[in-house]
Structure formats: structure tokens, C-alpha cells
Design a protein around this motif. Structure first.
Motif, mmCIF file in Angstrom:
data_model
loop_
_atom_site.group_PDB
_atom_site.id
_atom_site.type_symbol
_atom_site.label_atom_id
_atom_site.label_comp_id
_atom_site.label_asym_id
_atom_site.label_seq_id
_atom_site.Cartn_x
_atom_site.Cartn_y
_atom_site.Cartn_z
ATOM 1 N N ALA A 29 0.821 -1.215 0.000
ATOM 2 C CA ALA A 29 0.000 0.000 0.000
ATOM 3 C C ALA A 29 0.854 1.264 0.000
ATOM 4 O O ALA A 29 0.495 2.261 -0.630
ATOM 5 C CB ALA A 29 -0.939 0.001 1.207
ATOM 6 N N LYS A 30 1.975 1.226 0.688
ATOM 7 C CA LYS A 30 2.847 2.409 0.735
ATOM 8 C C LYS A 30 3.471 2.726 -0.619
ATOM 9 O O LYS A 30 4.025 3.804 -0.798
ATOM 10 C CB LYS A 30 3.928 2.226 1.792
ATOM 11 N N SER A 31 3.371 1.812 -1.579
ATOM 12 C CA SER A 31 3.907 2.069 -2.914
ATOM 13 C C SER A 31 2.925 2.858 -3.790
ATOM 14 O O SER A 31 3.275 3.254 -4.900
ATOM 15 C CB SER A 31 4.270 0.744 -3.603
ATOM 16 N N ILE A 32 1.701 3.092 -3.310
ATOM 17 C CA ILE A 32 0.699 3.815 -4.100
ATOM 18 C C ILE A 32 1.160 5.260 -4.296
ATOM 19 O O ILE A 32 1.433 5.966 -3.325
ATOM 20 C CB ILE A 32 -0.683 3.770 -3.416
ATOM 21 N N PRO A 33 1.258 5.704 -5.538
ATOM 22 C CA PRO A 33 1.696 7.082 -5.803
ATOM 23 C C PRO A 33 0.750 8.105 -5.168
ATOM 24 O O PRO A 33 -0.465 7.926 -5.173
ATOM 25 C CB PRO A 33 1.635 7.189 -7.331
ATOM 26 N N GLY A 34 1.326 9.140 -4.595
ATOM 27 C CA GLY A 34 0.531 10.211 -4.009
ATOM 28 C C GLY A 34 0.155 10.006 -2.561
ATOM 29 O O GLY A 34 -0.395 10.914 -1.929
ATOM 30 N N ALA A 71 -4.722 8.197 -7.782
ATOM 31 C CA ALA A 71 -3.883 7.142 -7.207
ATOM 32 C C ALA A 71 -4.559 5.785 -7.328
ATOM 33 O O ALA A 71 -3.897 4.764 -7.563
ATOM 34 C CB ALA A 71 -3.569 7.455 -5.753
ATOM 35 N N MET A 72 -5.889 5.753 -7.193
ATOM 36 C CA MET A 72 -6.624 4.492 -7.239
ATOM 37 C C MET A 72 -6.658 3.880 -8.637
ATOM 38 O O MET A 72 -7.060 2.730 -8.798
ATOM 39 C CB MET A 72 -8.041 4.670 -6.700
ATOM 40 N N THR A 73 -6.224 4.620 -9.652
ATOM 41 C CA THR A 73 -6.194 4.085 -11.014
ATOM 42 C C THR A 73 -4.841 3.482 -11.372
ATOM 43 O O THR A 73 -4.664 2.987 -12.480
ATOM 44 C CB THR A 73 -6.528 5.187 -12.048
ATOM 45 N N THR A 74 -3.894 3.503 -10.443
ATOM 46 C CA THR A 74 -2.539 3.040 -10.735
ATOM 47 C C THR A 74 -2.408 1.526 -10.543
ATOM 48 O O THR A 74 -3.190 0.907 -9.801
ATOM 49 C CB THR A 74 -1.515 3.743 -9.820
#
Length: 102
Positions: A29-34, A71-74
């Protein structure tokens, strides 16, 4: 700031849940951009009336609702969402909202 709150239901095996969550899911989860901040509850999660069905609350913070939605689209967010099936069999409720200081 926008928030994503994950409320995890009490699992059948809390030790297995915690081990997976802290060792595998959080780094993913910490890898999610933004993502600006990642907080988790400590101890029991109670409601104003006492006990609740939740074992853990996680609060993820983003600069804005637009930033959270982007971010949720990454691929990182997709992988994090898919990972829920690996440890959150008891269920998880996801809440998304924008905030303002008052």
C-alpha cells in the motif's frame, strides 16, 4: 486532505492477519503514488456504544480527492486492492472522503 479509511472486520486468526498485514500489505500500500500518510489503529477499535465489528482501522491520506482518485487508477493501487483477498477474508469496509480543517 482526502482520506481513505479501511475498517477491517475481526478475522478468525488475528495473529495471521497481523503478520500478513504488517509484513506484506502495508509495504504494498505504501507504494501507491501520491500517498502522503499511512496510519493504523492501536489496540481495539470501539464505537461510541462500546464494541465494534472491527479489528483494525487504517487511514491513508492524500493531498486531495482528485489525487486519491488518480492514485486508485494506478497499478500499485490495483495490486493493493487485489491483495485484500489474501488476508481480509472477514471483510473490509472502505470509506473515501475529503476533509477540511475547521
Amino acid at each position: 486532505m482526502a482520506k481513505l479509511v479501511a475498517l477491517y472486520n475481526v478475522p478468525a486468526d488475528r495473529n495471521a492477519f497481523d503478520a500478513y498485514y504488517f509484513e506484506k500489505h502495508i509495504p504494498l500500500a505504501k507504494s501507491i503514488p501520491g500517498l502522503r500518510r499511512y496510519e493504523v489503529s492501536v489496540g481495539s477499535v470501539a464505537s461510541a456504544k462500546g464494541e465494534s465489528p472491527y479489528a483494525l482501522a487504517a487511514i491513508l491520506s492524500f493531498d486531495s480527492l482528485d489525487a486519491l482518485q488518480q492514485a486508485m487508477t494506478t497499478p500499485e493501487a490495483a495490486a493493493t486492492t487485489a491483495d485484500l483477498q489474501n488476508f481480509a477474508q472477514a471483510g473490509v469496509e472502505l470509506l473515501v472522503f475529503d476533509t477540511k480543517e475547521v
